[in-house]
Design an enzyme around this catalytic site. Structure first.
Site, PDB file in Angstrom:
ATOM      1  N   LYS A 206       5.837   1.512  -9.728  1.00 61.14           N
ATOM      2  CA  LYS A 206       5.261   1.959 -11.004  1.00 61.14           C
ATOM      3  C   LYS A 206       5.255   3.487 -11.102  1.00 61.14           C
ATOM      4  O   LYS A 206       5.379   4.038 -12.206  1.00 61.14           O
ATOM      5  CB  LYS A 206       3.842   1.410 -11.163  1.00 61.14           C
ATOM      6  CG  LYS A 206       3.774  -0.094 -11.377  1.00 61.14           C
ATOM      7  CD  LYS A 206       4.395  -0.517 -12.701  1.00 61.14           C
ATOM      8  CE  LYS A 206       4.096  -1.988 -12.997  1.00 61.14           C
ATOM      9  NZ  LYS A 206       4.704  -2.427 -14.276  1.00 61.14           N
TER      10      LYS A 206
ATOM     11  N   TYR B 182      -2.202  -3.404  -3.915  1.00 56.57           N
ATOM     12  CA  TYR B 182      -1.144  -3.244  -4.921  1.00 56.57           C
ATOM     13  C   TYR B 182       0.216  -3.021  -4.242  1.00 56.57           C
ATOM     14  O   TYR B 182       1.261  -3.275  -4.824  1.00 56.57           O
ATOM     15  CB  TYR B 182      -1.484  -2.079  -5.858  1.00 56.57           C
ATOM     16  CG  TYR B 182      -0.748  -2.126  -7.172  1.00 56.57           C
ATOM     17  CD1 TYR B 182      -0.788  -3.269  -7.969  1.00 56.57           C
ATOM     18  CD2 TYR B 182      -0.011  -1.040  -7.625  1.00 56.57           C
ATOM     19  CE1 TYR B 182      -0.103  -3.319  -9.173  1.00 56.57           C
ATOM     20  CE2 TYR B 182       0.665  -1.071  -8.832  1.00 56.57           C
ATOM     21  CZ  TYR B 182       0.617  -2.223  -9.598  1.00 56.57           C
ATOM     22  OH  TYR B 182       1.292  -2.277 -10.794  1.00 56.57           O
TER      23      TYR B 182
END
Length: 260
Positions: free
Chosen positions: A168, A161
């Site tokens: 995020k 990720y």
């Protein structure tokens, strides 16, 4: 009552849905869910290429406002909210479902990410939500709901990720601070954290199919969620039934986030 036949609890509510790319987008699931519970929609598309996929969906959902929105262009962002002000006079719901990072930065490790790429990812994926909230708040004179799309990688390390994890995480923090600042105006803010979904944005992640398979195996409910699960969660949170909820990060992942 099954979610296939929901009550029109949001009849007459005005909802702005951003970030729709095609029928697989989380934003499309949100738009469908809000429409099914009675909300009227404003829908945006990122560019001319995306318009060809999004316009038929907006037409099917009978969205009276359909406009371009590249969040790096202040004039387009302001034009969307001005159109809402002129046509509706108010706004009740905002869904921010926008995330982007340069491919070379997204597919490399965090140590290898460039300052420029990290900054672009943060601006488009995170700070654009703050800019939208600033423009939305004056239109929410009677309160409203703001939603931003996050992911489990914001709070735990998810291999591959990469730089989107810190981005995020910043987005979730922004949701909490906006919930605090906008709470006195009756505006509630939530980060929604879906399980992995086959969207265009997710296709840029390395070994994404492996992430999908692992999530399905680990979920207590034994299956992956879909875009309508995310949409109906947002729809619920926008109703009076959730009027005392704000600043939360809500996982819509079949329970994957509780597993060690």
């Amino acid at each position: 009552m099954s979610p296939e036949h929901p009550r029109p609890i949001l009849q007459g509510a005005k909802a702005l849905i951003t970030g729709m790319a095609n029928e697989h987008s989380i934003a499309y699931g949100c738009a469908r869910a809000f429409a099914e519970v009675g909300a009227e929609l404003a829908i945006t598309y990122a560019d001319d290429k995306t318009r060809g996929y999004v316009e038929p969906l907006a037409q099917a959902l009978k969205a009276p406002i359909f406009l371009p929105l590249n969040v790096t262009r202040p004039d387009e962002l302001e034009a969307v909210f001005e159109a809402i002000r002129q046509q509706w006079g108010s706004l009740d719901i905002l869904v921010h479902s926008i995330a982007w990072a340069p491919k070379q930065d997204l597919q490399g490790g965090l140590l290898d990410s460039s300052a420029e790429g990290f900054g672009q990812a943060m601006d488009i994926s995170c700070h654009s939500f703050v800019r939208m909230a600033r423009l939305a708040a004056p239109l929410m004179s009677h309160g409203g709901s703001l939603f931003a799309m996050s992911y489990y990688g914001a709070s735990k390390v998810v291999p591959n990720y990469n730089l989107m994890g810190p981005v995020k995480a910043a987005l979730e923090a922004c949701c909490r601070y906006l919930a605090y600042e906008l709470g006195p105006k009756g505006i509630r803010v939530h980060a929604i954290s879906p399980g992995p979904l086959k969207t265009r944005a997710a296709s840029g992640l390395k070994d994404f199919d492996l992430m999908l398979n692992q999530a399905a195996q680990r979920a207590p409910l034994g299956e992956l969620v879909d875009i309508m699960d995310v949409g109906f969660t947002c729809a619920y949170l926008a109703t009076p039934y959730a009027r005392r909820l704000s600043g939360e990060t809500l996982y819509v992942d079949g329970g994957v986030n509780i597993m060690a």
